[in-house]
Design a protein around this motif. Structure first.
Motif, mmCIF file in Angstrom:
data_model
loop_
_atom_site.group_PDB
_atom_site.id
_atom_site.type_symbol
_atom_site.label_atom_id
_atom_site.label_comp_id
_atom_site.label_asym_id
_atom_site.label_seq_id
_atom_site.Cartn_x
_atom_site.Cartn_y
_atom_site.Cartn_z
ATOM 1 N N LEU A 9 0.835 -1.197 0.000
ATOM 2 C CA LEU A 9 0.000 0.000 0.000
ATOM 3 C C LEU A 9 0.870 1.247 0.000
ATOM 4 N N LEU A 36 -0.065 -1.481 9.446
ATOM 5 C CA LEU A 36 0.204 -2.010 8.116
ATOM 6 C C LEU A 36 0.889 -3.357 8.272
ATOM 7 N N GLU A 40 1.781 -4.854 3.307
ATOM 8 C CA GLU A 40 1.219 -3.543 2.957
ATOM 9 C C GLU A 40 2.241 -2.419 3.006
ATOM 10 N N GLU A 106 -2.449 7.271 11.135
ATOM 11 C CA GLU A 106 -3.431 6.227 10.837
ATOM 12 C C GLU A 106 -4.653 6.834 10.148
ATOM 13 N N LEU A 109 -3.801 7.149 6.612
ATOM 14 C CA LEU A 109 -3.843 5.838 5.962
ATOM 15 C C LEU A 109 -5.268 5.421 5.647
ATOM 16 N N ASP A 110 -6.202 5.738 6.539
ATOM 17 C CA ASP A 110 -7.606 5.413 6.279
ATOM 18 C C ASP A 110 -8.133 6.150 5.054
ATOM 19 N N ARG A 113 -6.820 4.321 2.135
ATOM 20 C CA ARG A 113 -7.464 3.020 1.950
ATOM 21 C C ARG A 113 -8.873 3.141 1.377
ATOM 22 N N TYR A 114 -9.636 4.119 1.870
ATOM 23 C CA TYR A 114 -11.081 4.118 1.617
ATOM 24 C C TYR A 114 -11.569 5.218 0.689
#
Length: 317
Positions: A9, A36, A40, A106, A109-110, A113-114
């Motif tokens: 990721l 992660l 990732e 974090e 990172l969300d 991710r989304y």
């Protein structure tokens, strides 16, 4: 054939040069503490020719990092080397004497991710445990953001999707290379998000590039900034209208900062007036009559008159 879903990721490109191992380890542990999995994340440590390789002091981390050592070429070349190696969907630059702050990062990172994000812009801080505002603004294009807001150029202050990079790289042997790199990257972003979360701990250290205090460094810093301004001006003149307007705001802000730094670093009317004449020849002075920020408006009014310049030379320290 490579399966793109097998890519990490995030590739974290960590640059180091003659750093205390304790600081580098703290930096790496901050990345390893994130949510992660090993699949990732990719941690690429680029050692820019340290006098003593830190690898022997990183025994416990060897199987968790990719270590690349090159002869000393400077931060731009170290980051470019990291980009050559990076396989992740997103890229995060981290200076080896800084670290990521877990909870606010974090949150970033969300978003990666989304949401369909090209860039996630966050804040740097010197607070060790800042508050975590879980807010997310966007999406908007990078050029729209630059049109409305002052850009924070630090390349460590955002997470970006690798495939928007194209052939963009850092210019070698350039001080404050982020000022040239970041605006160009933002113009490539179709979906940008920004958050007030303070996710990156920036450590002020004596002896770092930004703390050097000598005439040669000062002269190069000012010369390089002027070169960056002219480079961005050339890009703006060949860009579509929306991108040109966005870059013109950044150029005006950077020009203001450049003139302020000339005053602060040289306290010389001659240096200031010579710079103003060079900028005038490129159509960059007087500063544009825009209401970008209160500071910009006030400085523009002062610097555009001889009396104002005398006052600035007396008051800026």
């Amino acid at each position: 054939m490579e399966n793109k879903n097998d890519r990490p990721l995030v590739s974290f490109i960590v640059t180091t040069y003659n750093l205390p191992t304790t600081l580098l380890c703290e930096c790496l542990q901050s990345i390893l503490s994130l949510s992660l999995s090993k699949e990732e994340r990719e941690i690429i440590v680029v050692d820019d020719g340290s006098e003593v390789s830190p690898l022997n002091d990183l025994v416990e981390l060897r199987d968790k990092i990719v270590y690349v050592r090159q002869r000393n070429k400077g931060l731009s070349e170290a980051r470019n080397m990291g980009l050559v190696c990076a396989q992740g969907k997103f890229i995060q630059f981290v200076d080896g004497d800084d670290y990521l702050i877990q909870a606010p990062y974090e949150h970033c990172l969300d978003i990666a991710r989304y949401k369909d994000a090209d860039i996630i812009l966050f804040h740097e801080t010197e607070e060790e445990q800042p508050e975590v505002p879980f807010e997310c603004n966007g999406p908007m294009t990078g050029s729209a953001y630059m049109h409305q807001y002052n850009l924070r150029a630090s390349a460590c202050g955002y997470l970006f999707r690798a495939n928007i990079l194209g052939n963009l790289r850092f210019t070698p042997n350039l001080l404050h290379e982020d000022e040239e790199f970041t605006p160009q990257l933002f113009l490539r972003a179709e979906h940008m998000y920004f958050t007030p979360s303070k996710a990156y701990y920036y450590r002020q250290r004596s002896g770092s590039i930004t703390q050097e205090d000598n005439m040669r460094h000062m002269a190069k810093r000012l010369d390089d900034t002027e070169s960056i301004i002219l480079r961005l001006l050339d890009i703006a003149q060949h860009s579509p209208e929306m991108e040109r307007v966005a870059l013109n705001r950044r150029i005006a802000q950077l020009t203001m900062d450049h003139l302020y730094n000339i005053i602060q670093l040289t306290h010389s009317a001659r240096h200031l007036n010579e710079a103003i004449e060079r900028l005038r020849n490129y159509g960059l002075f007087p500063l544009p009559d825009k209401n970008y920020t209160k500071k910009y408006v006030a400085f523009r009014k002062m610097i555009n008159t001889k009396l104002g310049r005398r006052i600035l030379l007396l008051t800026i320290r």
